[in-house]
Scaffold this active site. Sequence first.
Site, PDB file in Angstrom:
ATOM      1  N   ASP A  45       0.831  -1.198   0.000  1.00 48.61           N
ATOM      2  CA  ASP A  45       0.000   0.000   0.000  1.00 48.61           C
ATOM      3  C   ASP A  45       0.873   1.258   0.000  1.00 48.61           C
ATOM      4  OD1 ASP A  45       0.877  -0.083   2.624  1.00 48.61           O
ATOM      5  OD2 ASP A  45      -1.128  -0.216   3.512  1.00 48.61           O
ATOM      6  N   SER A  46       2.188   1.080   0.030  1.00 43.97           N
ATOM      7  CA  SER A  46       3.125   2.184  -0.204  1.00 43.97           C
ATOM      8  C   SER A  46       2.899   2.824  -1.567  1.00 43.97           C
ATOM      9  CB  SER A  46       4.570   1.686  -0.100  1.00 43.97           C
ATOM     10  OG  SER A  46       4.762   0.524  -0.893  1.00 43.97           O
ATOM     11  N   ASP A  84      -0.676  -6.398   0.019  1.00 41.02           N
ATOM     12  CA  ASP A  84      -1.089  -5.720   1.243  1.00 41.02           C
ATOM     13  C   ASP A  84      -2.606  -5.670   1.376  1.00 41.02           C
ATOM     14  OD1 ASP A  84       0.682  -4.808   3.180  1.00 41.02           O
ATOM     15  OD2 ASP A  84       1.329  -3.092   1.989  1.00 41.02           O
ATOM     16  N   LYS A 112      -0.626  -9.626   3.329  1.00 39.76           N
ATOM     17  CA  LYS A 112       0.056  -9.048   4.492  1.00 39.76           C
ATOM     18  C   LYS A 112      -0.921  -8.146   5.231  1.00 39.76           C
ATOM     19  CE  LYS A 112       3.190  -5.680   4.118  1.00 39.76           C
ATOM     20  NZ  LYS A 112       2.604  -4.609   4.981  1.00 39.76           N
ATOM     21  N   GLU A 114      -1.398  -5.522   8.671  1.00 40.03           N
ATOM     22  CA  GLU A 114      -0.766  -4.745   9.734  1.00 40.03           C
ATOM     23  C   GLU A 114      -1.582  -4.832  11.016  1.00 40.03           C
ATOM     24  OE1 GLU A 114       0.029  -0.719   8.674  1.00 40.03           O
ATOM     25  OE2 GLU A 114       0.826  -1.239   6.694  1.00 40.03           O
ATOM     26  N   GLU A 181       8.947  -3.772  11.109  1.00 39.77           N
ATOM     27  CA  GLU A 181       9.368  -2.481  10.569  1.00 39.77           C
ATOM     28  C   GLU A 181       9.783  -1.535  11.680  1.00 39.77           C
ATOM     29  OE1 GLU A 181       7.855   1.130   7.602  1.00 39.77           O
ATOM     30  OE2 GLU A 181       6.668  -0.697   7.808  1.00 39.77           O
TER      31      GLU A 181
END
Length: 264
Positions: A45-46, A84, A112, A114, A181
Amino acid sequence: MKTVTISTLNKLKQAGEKFSCLTAYDATFSGQASQAGVEVLLVGDSLGMVLQGHNTTLPVSVDDIAYHTQCVTRGNQGALIMADMPFMSNASTEQLLINAGKLMQAGAHMVKIEGEAWLAEGITELTRRGVPVCAHLGLTPQMVNQFGGYKVQGKTEAAAQAIIEASQKLVAAGASIILLECVPTEVGRLVTEAVAVPVIGIGAGPHTDGQILVLQDMLGITLGHTAKFVKNFMTDASSIQQALSNYHQEVKANTFPAEEHCFS
């Protein structure tokens, strides 16, 4: 390159061998990175920041990730593709399952997510349905507003212990990979030793099993602030392909990250 699977990464961890990961958002760069030997491609999602120009990752949608996953899949030459789960895409178990399904159908090999230890229930539900999961701990960019910025996590003994315990709980729930991270080097080492699954680091020191960077960061073309954990691999390369290869080789040789890229 031979096709990389979760089993491949587990074998590398067991053998004490490092592996490299990069973000990718299109067919061209996924082909170049996988041909250079990069084992894992993250459709991150960067993209909200490096492609769409947003200040955070929060505006990115599931449809955005699915579209770019399809692009990456078409160019991929054997890397494992991770996609993501964007902001609030797991607001309920039902949404989590539906959205993860969309990303897997778009070509991802795993998703992935978070969060923290509370992810356990959702991870169990996904793995029951055949969706492998990478659990992202430490600095989780989707929580930027709660953190008050992009800050190193796990700096106190209690915070470090919470990350270690969360990683163990999420692996027990079914997580196939942990991504850490922006944590101190020692926390990266302890988590890597505490779980049997591969651990990928970004700003988490040299002891993790794998390393990941945002593609634009490692090519030195990111606008604005450059994070401490970033290295510009174009500096000593005559081409993008050489920079990708140099990155892969330095991760494999455990010469990246160096001390200047780590948090004490």
